[in-house]
Design a protein around this motif. Structure first.
Motif, PDB file in Angstrom:
ATOM      1  N   UNK A 104      -2.347  -6.807   3.851  1.00  0.00           N
ATOM      2  CA  UNK A 104      -3.915  -7.659   3.501  1.00  0.00           C
ATOM      3  C   UNK A 104      -4.651  -7.373   4.507  1.00  0.00           C
ATOM      4  N   UNK A 105      -5.834  -7.889   4.314  1.00  0.00           N
ATOM      5  CA  UNK A 105      -7.037  -7.937   5.454  1.00  0.00           C
ATOM      6  C   UNK A 105      -6.852  -9.361   6.132  1.00  0.00           C
ATOM      7  N   UNK A 106      -5.611  -9.452   6.767  1.00  0.00           N
ATOM      8  CA  UNK A 106      -5.373 -10.661   7.698  1.00  0.00           C
ATOM      9  C   UNK A 106      -4.754  -9.869   8.738  1.00  0.00           C
ATOM     10  N   UNK A 107      -4.436 -10.894   9.619  1.00  0.00           N
ATOM     11  CA  UNK A 107      -3.715 -10.526  10.716  1.00  0.00           C
ATOM     12  C   UNK A 107      -2.143 -10.066  10.683  1.00  0.00           C
ATOM     13  N   UNK A 110      -0.006 -12.971   9.687  1.00  0.00           N
ATOM     14  CA  UNK A 110      -0.034 -13.379   8.479  1.00  0.00           C
ATOM     15  C   UNK A 110       0.130 -12.594   7.256  1.00  0.00           C
ATOM     16  N   UNK A 151      -5.983  -7.690  13.557  1.00  0.00           N
ATOM     17  CA  UNK A 151      -5.926  -7.146  12.299  1.00  0.00           C
ATOM     18  C   UNK A 151      -5.170  -6.214  11.823  1.00  0.00           C
TER      19      UNK A 151
END
Lengths: 258, 303
Positions: A104-107, A110, A151
């Motif tokens: 996902x475009x998350x850290x 996350x 990211x």
């Protein structure tokens, strides 16, 4: 190896599974057992139905409209298409790693915590320890421990794929389905993934689709050969590669076609 | 064709297309220059902060600035939830062959093609006379309370006008969220609504905000829909309640240009009003663009 049961039972089992996309039959009467805490490799030429079969094990095919099935798939003896089965629970027990790494475009944190959060885990300390455990399990912890808040898209292809494995492991599934997990990776990253699979089979039941014969031979205990939507042959990997019963299997594993 | 002819045709086409492009830029530059030059002369702090006086020939346009901003804000608050929810239904929940969804899409396309003055009449008939009238009857107001032109009805009329823009751009944004991210979420045992809230909507946010930008720039400049639904000819008081009338920069421009007894004398404040209207629209756009760029960067680099 010692942790593995001597005579493994079937963790998952397909019985006379038929799967159709609209009018086209993708899988025809496949009966196959996925043994507990063993690695089962699914091989065969493109379009032979091996990926479709894999995706039916956690009902990801439900997402494609127009698919219908007949026959049964059992998980610990329970029919996964039973009315009482919640597909969300099924997917928590049967996790999946995709061919193309899809963080996902998350850290980084996350990404791994995602499955836990949607499952309702809120405790920060618990989340942190599960994330660490999963990243260690996927042999990624040392590379990312100082940048968990960065990211996930900044990781290399191989790291992203191991992150996806860590993400799938975080929810502690019983079965891990892998759809050509190393096909987009370079040899070094591939070797790391294969090493990881070796370690994971002590705790997980694994089914892996691969196009790479050597990979199937290296990582799996059992191999199933699919051709034109049918299961041609399934047996111990060594036997499939050295002494197959079927002519078609022999032609395929020796590279005569495919 | 000979080399020289080919070359000539090539150069000619390049020139023609460049000329067309230059024409567009030139027209815009001409309008902006004209407005800025003539408007800046009359622009002052007092003009921006005071109500009009002397039959609108003196004083300022503050009530119109305030009215336009408040109207646009209310419109945005009304149109975004409805538009986004509709698009989410159409793209995420409606079955692929749903006849209902198809009808909604046809309605949206047709809604976008309706002339804006028709929205004005619709607002008058539906919101003011029907909804407002019934509200007054239900709530037991003796005199007209809701059944009169007001900033609420004007903003709702504008919201209906800008609804297609929001629905279309939100659906576009939802379509742009990679399928792999949805499947990844579902494979981790997330429900469809969790996937929507945690993966799909955050991924679509920049595109949704683009829809907001387009809706705002469209809505802030429209005059026809608010003619009968809430804009006031002259009202030095600011709208304090939802059923207050309000002044509006666009309507004020129209009034100054057509109703003024002395056209030459009115041209100063008229130009300045237009300049402020343009500046306000650009400013609202800019805010939305900045928010969008930030979320996009945030989405790209995460966290």
């Amino acid at each position: 190896m010692s942790l593995q049961p001597q005579n493994p039972r079937a963790k998952m089992e397909a019985r006379e599974l038929i799967l159709r996309y609209g009018a086209k039959t993708a899988i025809h009467k496949v009966s196959l057992a996925i043994l507990d805490r063993r690695v089962t490799a699914l091989i065969g030429p493109s379009g032979c139905g091996k990926s479709t079969f894999l995706r039916s094990l956690n009902r990801m095919n439900d997402l494609i409209s127009g698919t219908t099935h007949a026959g049964t798939i059992l998980l610990d003896g329970m029919d996964i298409h039973d009315r009482g089965v919640d597909v969300v629970d099924l997917r928590r027990r049967v996790g999946m790693v995709f061919q193309k790494s899809n963080p996902f475009p998350k850290s980084i944190f996350e990404n791994v915590a995602y499955g836990l959060r949607v499952g309702g885990m809120k405790d920060k300390a618990e989340l942190a320890s599960r994330v660490e455990k999963s990243l260690r399990g996927a042999a990624l912890w040392d590379e990312v421990k100082d940048r968990l808040d960065e990211s996930a898209l900044g990781l290399s292809g191989g790291q992203q794929q191991r992150l996806c494995i860590a993400r799938a492991m975080a929810v502690e599934p019983e079965v891990l389905l892998m759809d050509e997990p190393a096909s987009a990776l370079d040899p070094i990253a591939t070797a790391k993934i294969e090493e990881l699979i070796h370690e994971l089979k002590a705790t997980y039941t694994i089914a892996i689709v691969t196009h790479n014969m050597q990979q199937a031979a290296r990582v799996s205990d059992r191999t199933a050969f699919f051709y034109m939507g049918e299961l041609v042959e399934c047996g111990p990997t060594e036997q499939i590669f050295t002494n197959p019963r079927e002519k078609r299997t022999e032609d395929y594993v020796t590279g005569k076609f495919g | 064709m000979k080399y020289t002819t080919r070359r000539a045709v090539g150069l000619g086409l390049t020139g023609l297309t460049a000329l067309a492009a230059f024409f567009i830029v030139g027209m815009l530059a001409l309008i902006l220059l004209d407005v800025a030059r003539n408007g800046a002369r009359h622009l002052s702090w007092a003009f921006l902060t005071q109500p009009p006086s002397d039959g609108m020939m003196a004083g300022g346009i503050f009530p119109a600035i305030f009215g336009t901003a408040a109207l646009t804000l209310l419109m945005t608050l009304a149109v975004m939830p409805v538009g986004v929810l509709t698009a989410v239904y159409l793209h995420e929940y409606a079955p692929p062959e749903s006849r209902f969804a198809r009808w909604v899409r046809v309605a949206v396309v047709n809604l976008a093609g309706v002339p804006s003055i028709v929205f004005g009449l619709f607002g008058l008939g539906f919101f003011i006379l029907f909804v407002g009238g019934n509200l007054d009857r239900l709530l037991g107001y003796e005199e007209m309370h809701w059944a009169q032109p007001s900033i609420l009805w004007a903003s709702l009329t504008l919201a209906v006008l800008t609804l297609p823009v929001v629905i279309v751009s939100t659906e576009e944004a939802l379509r742009a969220v990679p399928l792999e991210q949805r499947t990844a979420s579902l494979a981790l045992g997330a429900t469809q609504s969790q996937t929507l809230a945690r993966v799909v909507l955050p991924g679509a946010l920049p595109g949704i905000l683009t829809g907001a930008v387009l809706a705002i720039s469209r809505g802030a400049g429209e005059v026809a829909p608010i003619l009968f639904t809430g804009a006031a000819y002259f009202l030095p008081d600011l709208p304090t309640q939802l059923n207050s009338q309000f002044m509006h920069l666009g309507y004020h421009t129209y009034v100054m240009a057509t109703q003024s007894p002395n056209v030459t004398e009115a041209s100063g404040p008229l130009y300045a009003t237009v300049l402020v209207l343009l500046a306000l629209t650009f400013a609202l756009n800019l805010v939305a663009v900045i928010i969008r760029t930030r979320t996009r960067r945030k989405a790209a680099s995460a966290h």
